[in-house]
Design a protein around this motif. Structure first.
Motif, mmCIF file in Angstrom:
data_model
loop_
_atom_site.group_PDB
_atom_site.id
_atom_site.type_symbol
_atom_site.label_atom_id
_atom_site.label_comp_id
_atom_site.label_asym_id
_atom_site.label_seq_id
_atom_site.Cartn_x
_atom_site.Cartn_y
_atom_site.Cartn_z
ATOM 1 N N ASP A 53 0.831 -1.211 0.000
ATOM 2 C CA ASP A 53 0.000 0.000 0.000
ATOM 3 C C ASP A 53 0.866 1.262 0.000
ATOM 4 O O ASP A 53 0.554 2.237 -0.692
ATOM 5 C CB ASP A 53 -0.932 0.015 1.214
ATOM 6 C CG ASP A 53 -2.047 -1.016 1.120
ATOM 7 O OD1 ASP A 53 -2.244 -1.608 0.026
ATOM 8 O OD2 ASP A 53 -2.722 -1.245 2.143
ATOM 9 N N LEU A 54 1.955 1.225 0.751
ATOM 10 C CA LEU A 54 2.859 2.378 0.791
ATOM 11 C C LEU A 54 3.564 2.576 -0.552
ATOM 12 O O LEU A 54 3.722 3.710 -1.020
ATOM 13 C CB LEU A 54 3.880 2.210 1.920
ATOM 14 C CG LEU A 54 3.317 2.332 3.333
ATOM 15 C CD1 LEU A 54 4.317 1.813 4.354
ATOM 16 C CD2 LEU A 54 2.925 3.773 3.646
ATOM 17 N N LEU A 55 3.963 1.485 -1.160
ATOM 18 C CA LEU A 55 4.587 1.570 -2.490
ATOM 19 C C LEU A 55 3.606 2.137 -3.515
ATOM 20 O O LEU A 55 3.990 2.962 -4.353
ATOM 21 C CB LEU A 55 5.056 0.185 -2.949
ATOM 22 C CG LEU A 55 6.416 -0.260 -2.466
ATOM 23 C CD1 LEU A 55 6.635 -1.729 -2.750
ATOM 24 C CD2 LEU A 55 7.512 0.584 -3.090
ATOM 25 N N LYS A 56 2.353 1.707 -3.443
ATOM 26 C CA LYS A 56 1.333 2.226 -4.361
ATOM 27 C C LYS A 56 1.160 3.732 -4.180
ATOM 28 O O LYS A 56 0.987 4.473 -5.156
ATOM 29 C CB LYS A 56 -0.004 1.519 -4.133
ATOM 30 C CG LYS A 56 -0.033 0.105 -4.658
ATOM 31 C CD LYS A 56 -1.367 -0.561 -4.336
ATOM 32 C CE LYS A 56 -1.397 -2.001 -4.792
ATOM 33 N NZ LYS A 56 -2.645 -2.691 -4.375
ATOM 34 N N LYS A 57 1.235 4.195 -2.938
ATOM 35 C CA LYS A 57 1.114 5.634 -2.675
ATOM 36 C C LYS A 57 2.295 6.374 -3.289
ATOM 37 O O LYS A 57 2.129 7.446 -3.886
ATOM 38 C CB LYS A 57 1.013 5.895 -1.172
ATOM 39 C CG LYS A 57 0.909 7.361 -0.805
ATOM 40 C CD LYS A 57 -0.202 8.112 -1.524
ATOM 41 C CE LYS A 57 -1.541 7.913 -0.913
ATOM 42 N NZ LYS A 57 -2.595 8.771 -1.537
ATOM 43 N N CYS A 58 3.495 5.820 -3.176
ATOM 44 C CA CYS A 58 4.669 6.460 -3.786
ATOM 45 C C CYS A 58 4.550 6.495 -5.302
ATOM 46 O O CYS A 58 4.945 7.484 -5.930
ATOM 47 C CB CYS A 58 5.948 5.731 -3.366
ATOM 48 S SG CYS A 58 6.415 6.054 -1.663
ATOM 49 N N LEU A 59 4.001 5.461 -5.877
ATOM 50 C CA LEU A 59 3.768 5.430 -7.324
ATOM 51 C C LEU A 59 2.731 6.485 -7.713
ATOM 52 O O LEU A 59 2.932 7.244 -8.661
ATOM 53 C CB LEU A 59 3.302 4.028 -7.747
ATOM 54 C CG LEU A 59 3.097 3.771 -9.226
ATOM 55 C CD1 LEU A 59 4.403 3.943 -9.996
ATOM 56 C CD2 LEU A 59 2.541 2.361 -9.435
ATOM 57 N N GLU A 60 1.650 6.537 -6.952
ATOM 58 C CA GLU A 60 0.584 7.521 -7.198
ATOM 59 C C GLU A 60 1.108 8.954 -7.098
ATOM 60 O O GLU A 60 0.736 9.815 -7.899
ATOM 61 C CB GLU A 60 -0.532 7.297 -6.165
ATOM 62 C CG GLU A 60 -1.680 8.280 -6.240
ATOM 63 C CD GLU A 60 -2.614 8.107 -5.043
ATOM 64 O OE1 GLU A 60 -3.016 9.134 -4.459
ATOM 65 O OE2 GLU A 60 -2.938 6.948 -4.696
ATOM 66 N N LEU A 61 2.002 9.201 -6.147
ATOM 67 C CA LEU A 61 2.566 10.547 -5.963
ATOM 68 C C LEU A 61 3.734 10.822 -6.906
ATOM 69 O O LEU A 61 4.353 11.879 -6.839
ATOM 70 C CB LEU A 61 3.029 10.723 -4.508
ATOM 71 C CG LEU A 61 1.945 10.697 -3.436
ATOM 72 C CD1 LEU A 61 2.565 10.705 -2.040
ATOM 73 C CD2 LEU A 61 0.995 11.881 -3.610
ATOM 74 N N LYS A 62 4.038 9.835 -7.758
ATOM 75 C CA LYS A 62 5.124 9.941 -8.732
ATOM 76 C C LYS A 62 6.499 10.113 -8.078
ATOM 77 O O LYS A 62 7.397 10.762 -8.613
ATOM 78 C CB LYS A 62 4.853 11.047 -9.747
ATOM 79 C CG LYS A 62 3.597 10.813 -10.561
ATOM 80 C CD LYS A 62 3.411 11.876 -11.611
ATOM 81 C CE LYS A 62 2.202 11.779 -12.463
ATOM 82 N NZ LYS A 62 1.286 10.765 -12.490
ATOM 83 N N LEU A 63 6.652 9.500 -6.903
ATOM 84 C CA LEU A 63 7.947 9.493 -6.224
ATOM 85 C C LEU A 63 8.808 8.352 -6.740
ATOM 86 O O LEU A 63 10.024 8.369 -6.592
ATOM 87 C CB LEU A 63 7.758 9.368 -4.713
ATOM 88 C CG LEU A 63 6.900 10.447 -4.056
ATOM 89 C CD1 LEU A 63 6.753 10.178 -2.567
ATOM 90 C CD2 LEU A 63 7.481 11.828 -4.301
ATOM 91 N N ILE A 64 8.144 7.360 -7.343
ATOM 92 C CA ILE A 64 8.818 6.258 -8.025
ATOM 93 C C ILE A 64 8.051 5.974 -9.317
ATOM 94 O O ILE A 64 6.885 6.343 -9.437
ATOM 95 C CB ILE A 64 8.873 4.970 -7.156
ATOM 96 C CG1 ILE A 64 7.467 4.526 -6.733
ATOM 97 C CG2 ILE A 64 9.785 5.149 -5.963
ATOM 98 C CD1 ILE A 64 7.422 3.201 -5.976
ATOM 99 N N ASP A 65 8.740 5.346 -10.256
ATOM 100 C CA ASP A 65 8.039 4.948 -11.475
ATOM 101 C C ASP A 65 7.638 3.474 -11.354
ATOM 102 O O ASP A 65 7.958 2.811 -10.366
ATOM 103 C CB ASP A 65 8.882 5.213 -12.727
ATOM 104 C CG ASP A 65 10.217 4.474 -12.733
ATOM 105 O OD1 ASP A 65 10.301 3.371 -12.140
ATOM 106 O OD2 ASP A 65 11.169 4.996 -13.328
#
Length: 184
Positions: A53-65
């Motif tokens: 869930d945390l990784l998905k949030k980082c993806l959503e915020l464009k902090l990771i691709d």
């Protein structure tokens, strides 16, 4: 379950086979350790679910691709994934997202009432140690008996619940990253 599988189930030993355990139980000197399995029974998320869930949030915020998402997701250690995501969110002034997701993960899906596993566990002993940051068992103690601050050396005392990885309502006490584990 097939009859062949039934052969694999071993009979549990009797309490009489363990006199020291029996004495500790009868004298209320037993300390019970509670791990994440108990909270999972009530529907709290696993560390793997939290990390995803945390990784998905980082993806959503464009902090990771998406590539980074998939690569981090492959790490076998949840603490490592959570540590990476924590630092990413912190560096990008998005740490509130971390705590919001963390708090949702610690909310049980099932109704916690007096008919929970915690009622049965509470009958076994007076002193408890947990790695769980959730509050599922906390209502059986007054606030002063919920120990989460380990800055002072303290003997384990009866009628206490020791949160060795911190408590969700005391964010500064939480232990979920590799560095926090090492410091604790």
């Amino acid at each position: 379950m097939s009859k062949d599988n039934l052969k694999e189930i071993k009979e549990l030993p009797l309490l009489e086979d363990y006199p020291a355990l029996k004495d500790a139980l009868e004298n209320r000197e037993l300390v019970i350790f509670i791990g994440a399995g108990v909270s999972r029974l009530l529907g709290c998320k696993s560390w793997d679910d939290l990390a995803t869930d945390l990784l998905k949030k980082c993806l959503e915020l464009k902090l990771i691709d998406y590539y980074e998402f998939e690569e981090i997701k492959k790490y076998p250690e949840q603490k490592k994934k959570i540590s990476i995501v924590y630092e990413l969110l912190k560096e990008n002034n998005a740490i509130d997202n971390f705590y919001n997701i963390f708090e949702k993960a610690l909310k049980p899906e099932k109704n916690i009432n007096e008919k929970t596993i915690y009622t049965d566990i509470a009958r076994l002993a007076d002193t408890f140690v947990t790695t769980n940051a959730d509050e599922c068992f906390d209502n059986r103690f007054v606030d002063t008996d919920l120990i989460y601050d380990f800055t002072q050396e303290d003997k384990v005392r009866p009628y206490k619940l020791y949160h060795i990885h911190g408590m969700q309502k005391h964010k500064d006490s939480l232990v979920f990253t590799v560095n926090q584990y090492l410091n604790r």
